[in-house]
Design a protein around this motif. Structure first.
Motif, PDB file in Angstrom:
ATOM      1  N   ILE A  53      42.911   2.716  53.710  1.00 57.77           N
ATOM      2  CA  ILE A  53      43.643   3.946  53.994  1.00 57.77           C
ATOM      3  C   ILE A  53      42.721   5.127  53.696  1.00 57.77           C
ATOM      4  O   ILE A  53      42.079   5.176  52.650  1.00 57.77           O
ATOM      5  CB  ILE A  53      44.914   4.048  53.114  1.00 57.77           C
ATOM      6  N   TYR A  54      42.677   6.081  54.614  1.00 58.84           N
ATOM      7  CA  TYR A  54      41.833   7.259  54.431  1.00 58.84           C
ATOM      8  C   TYR A  54      42.395   8.163  53.337  1.00 58.84           C
ATOM      9  O   TYR A  54      43.591   8.446  53.313  1.00 58.84           O
ATOM     10  CB  TYR A  54      41.765   8.083  55.719  1.00 58.84           C
ATOM     11  N   THR A  55      41.510   8.608  52.450  1.00 60.12           N
ATOM     12  CA  THR A  55      41.856   9.670  51.513  1.00 60.12           C
ATOM     13  C   THR A  55      40.864  10.802  51.756  1.00 60.12           C
ATOM     14  O   THR A  55      39.963  10.678  52.585  1.00 60.12           O
ATOM     15  CB  THR A  55      41.773   9.205  50.039  1.00 60.12           C
ATOM     16  N   GLU A  59      37.739   5.780  51.493  1.00 60.89           N
ATOM     17  CA  GLU A  59      38.748   4.886  52.054  1.00 60.89           C
ATOM     18  C   GLU A  59      39.204   3.954  50.935  1.00 60.89           C
ATOM     19  O   GLU A  59      38.384   3.352  50.257  1.00 60.89           O
ATOM     20  CB  GLU A  59      38.158   4.064  53.206  1.00 60.89           C
ATOM     21  N   VAL A  65      46.385   0.171  47.491  1.00 61.79           N
ATOM     22  CA  VAL A  65      47.595   0.937  47.801  1.00 61.79           C
ATOM     23  C   VAL A  65      48.825   0.103  47.454  1.00 61.79           C
ATOM     24  O   VAL A  65      49.770   0.599  46.830  1.00 61.79           O
ATOM     25  CB  VAL A  65      47.609   1.366  49.284  1.00 61.79           C
ATOM     26  N   LEU A  97      49.796   7.798  46.661  1.00 60.33           N
ATOM     27  CA  LEU A  97      48.385   8.083  46.917  1.00 60.33           C
ATOM     28  C   LEU A  97      48.249   9.581  47.200  1.00 60.33           C
ATOM     29  O   LEU A  97      48.170  10.001  48.348  1.00 60.33           O
ATOM     30  CB  LEU A  97      47.926   7.249  48.123  1.00 60.33           C
ATOM     31  N   TYR A 100      45.785  11.133  49.931  1.00 60.71           N
ATOM     32  CA  TYR A 100      45.603  10.530  51.250  1.00 60.71           C
ATOM     33  C   TYR A 100      45.384  11.624  52.296  1.00 60.71           C
ATOM     34  O   TYR A 100      45.855  12.744  52.160  1.00 60.71           O
ATOM     35  CB  TYR A 100      46.774   9.604  51.617  1.00 60.71           C
ATOM     36  N   VAL A 105      45.998   9.734  58.505  1.00 62.45           N
ATOM     37  CA  VAL A 105      47.000   8.704  58.228  1.00 62.45           C
ATOM     38  C   VAL A 105      48.307   9.170  58.867  1.00 62.45           C
ATOM     39  O   VAL A 105      48.908  10.142  58.436  1.00 62.45           O
ATOM     40  CB  VAL A 105      47.181   8.478  56.705  1.00 62.45           C
TER      41      VAL A 105
END
Length: 142
Positions: A53-55, A59, A65, A97, A100, A105
């Protein structure tokens, strides 16, 4: 079971457990209804252990997560449903998160994360470490 054996198959609902490999692909079992499915190598398949998941900084692997969701929910199902509205889903992921990347996302991604977490939880898959990590951890304890 680790996320190395859990698959998402494009065009098919839910998640699948990898059973065995064949000459032309592999056999997977649906976690939704238990039906077995022959999947060719041409199919677009994602292994959950490879999804991130992109933050804003990096990632974050999906397993991390899932661990954060598990922590927030004290090991139970999520407080929100994957069918809830966009704002509620975004607020939930922000709690789990906080950094993110909201531009990369999408709400559909958040729906999948929540749906997949709950589906894994229903099937008793609540340990998300890779098999290699599990082996290293057990060797360190000895």
């Amino acid at each position: 079971m680790s996320l190395n054996k859990i698959l998402s198959i494009a065009g098919k609902p839910g998640l699948y457990k990898l059973l065995t490999q064949t000459r032309s692909g592999f056999v997977a079992e649906s976690l939704l209804d238990g039906k077995k499915l022959n999947v060719s190598f041409k199919s677009n398949v994602s292994v959950l252990s490879e999804i991130a998941i992109y933050t804003l900084e990096e990632e974050v692997p999906l397993k991390d997560v899932f661990e954060k969701i598990k922590e927030k929910e004290n090991g139970g199902r999520t407080a929100v449903s994957h069918k809830d509205d966009k704002i509620k889903l975004e607020e939930y992921l922000f709690e789990v998160l906080p950094n993110y990347d909201e531009d990369r996302v999408y709400p559909s991604d958040i729906k999948k994360i929540i749906q997949w977490y709950n589906l894994l939880h229903e099937h008793g898959i609540t340990e998300y470490a890779n098999e290699e990590e599990e082996e290293v951890n057990s060797e360190e304890k000895e």
